[in-house]
Design a protein around this motif. Structure first.
Motif, short mmCIF file in Angstrom:
data_model
loop_
_atom_site.label_atom_id
_atom_site.label_comp_id
_atom_site.label_asym_id
_atom_site.label_seq_id
_atom_site.Cartn_x
_atom_site.Cartn_y
_atom_site.Cartn_z
N THR A 62 0.86 -1.18 0.00
CA THR A 62 0.00 0.00 0.00
C THR A 62 0.90 1.23 0.00
OG1 THR A 62 -1.90 1.04 1.10
CG2 THR A 62 -0.25 0.01 2.54
N ASP A 93 2.01 5.16 1.58
CA ASP A 93 2.07 5.91 2.83
C ASP A 93 0.82 6.75 3.04
OD1 ASP A 93 4.55 4.92 3.53
OD2 ASP A 93 5.64 6.53 2.54
N HIS A 151 -3.89 1.42 6.67
CA HIS A 151 -2.86 0.86 7.56
C HIS A 151 -3.51 0.43 8.88
CE1 HIS A 151 0.15 3.88 5.55
NE2 HIS A 151 -0.31 2.99 4.71
N TYR A 188 -5.75 -2.75 8.30
CA TYR A 188 -5.00 -4.00 8.14
C TYR A 188 -4.39 -4.44 9.46
CZ TYR A 188 -5.53 -3.42 3.09
OH TYR A 188 -6.05 -3.29 1.83
N GLU A 189 -3.81 -3.50 10.19
CA GLU A 189 -3.18 -3.85 11.47
C GLU A 189 -4.22 -4.36 12.46
OE1 GLU A 189 -1.07 -0.21 12.36
OE2 GLU A 189 0.32 -0.55 10.68
N GLU A 199 3.27 -5.33 9.63
CA GLU A 199 4.13 -4.63 8.68
C GLU A 199 5.46 -5.36 8.54
OE1 GLU A 199 5.94 -0.21 7.63
OE2 GLU A 199 4.70 -0.46 9.44
N LYS A 209 10.24 -4.36 2.75
CA LYS A 209 10.14 -4.76 1.33
C LYS A 209 11.03 -5.97 1.05
CE LYS A 209 10.41 -2.81 -3.31
NZ LYS A 209 10.65 -1.59 -4.11
N ASP A 249 3.46 1.49 -4.24
CA ASP A 249 3.58 0.79 -2.96
C ASP A 249 4.86 1.18 -2.23
OD1 ASP A 249 1.23 -0.56 -3.50
OD2 ASP A 249 2.20 -2.45 -4.02
N LYS A 307 4.67 0.64 1.54
CA LYS A 307 4.48 0.01 2.85
C LYS A 307 3.92 -1.39 2.59
CE LYS A 307 2.46 1.51 7.25
NZ LYS A 307 3.50 2.10 8.08
N TYR A 339 2.74 -5.44 4.13
CA TYR A 339 2.19 -6.20 5.25
C TYR A 339 2.09 -7.67 4.87
CZ TYR A 339 0.53 -1.87 7.46
OH TYR A 339 0.46 -0.64 8.08
#
Length: 167
Positions: free
Chosen positions: A121, A123, A129, A132-133, A139, A142, A155, A157, A159
């Protein structure tokens, strides 16, 4: 918004509805200069997503596509979550569209033997964020992504949801 939300596998008649959902969010809400042509997966959803252990689901309200989520099989019992979008009037806990789409994807992935679901995703998507968390994604750097992960230019960030550990 009124009406019942139905989550179902993508069908050919959903094609234009998916494009009409995704492009305005990308362009108008987040300011990305992107077209449908820049996203060839949108023109080939069955071939791109609905193969191997992958799939693509839509949330419909009164025959209108109001949400989408894709599970792209990237091999080795791993997959990528892509194209998760929900129309603004259908966002939020009270509608449950995003949570419903994500739960459907994770349930199906588990049934299909997927061990890890990765996503990328930007920033800018701060609400994403948190979402998802809250739903168990962690997280990662890369460098921790599998080689087969398909990167989007925007992209920044990343996860993972480890289904094998969640069994």
């Amino acid at each position: 918004m009124t009406g019942t939300i139905e989550i179902a596998s993508f069908e050919a008649e959903d094609q234009q509805g998916v494009i009409d959902l995704i492009l305005p969010i990308q362009r108008e809400e987040f300011g990305f200069a992107i077209t449908a042509e820049d996203q060839p997966d949108l023109a080939a959803i069955p071939a791109f997503y609905q193969s191997g252990k992958g799939d693509f689901w839509v949330a419909r309200c009164e025959d209108r596509v109001v949400g989408s989520i894709g599970l792209k099989d990237i091999g080795n019992d791993q997959a990528a979550l892509r194209k998760m979008f929900v129309a603004a009037p259908f966002r939020g806990r009270e509608h449950g569209v995003a949570a419903g789409l994500l739960q459907r994807l994770l349930d199906e992935a588990r049934e299909r033997g997927i061990r890890d679901v990765f996503l990328g995703t930007t920033d800018r998507f701060l609400a994403a964020h948190r979402f998802y968390e809250k739903h168990g994604f962690v997280e990662i750097a890369k460098a921790e992504l599998p080689e087969s992960f398909l990167f989007m230019a925007v992209d920044t960030k990343f996860y993972v949801f480890r289904l094998a550990a969640a069994l």
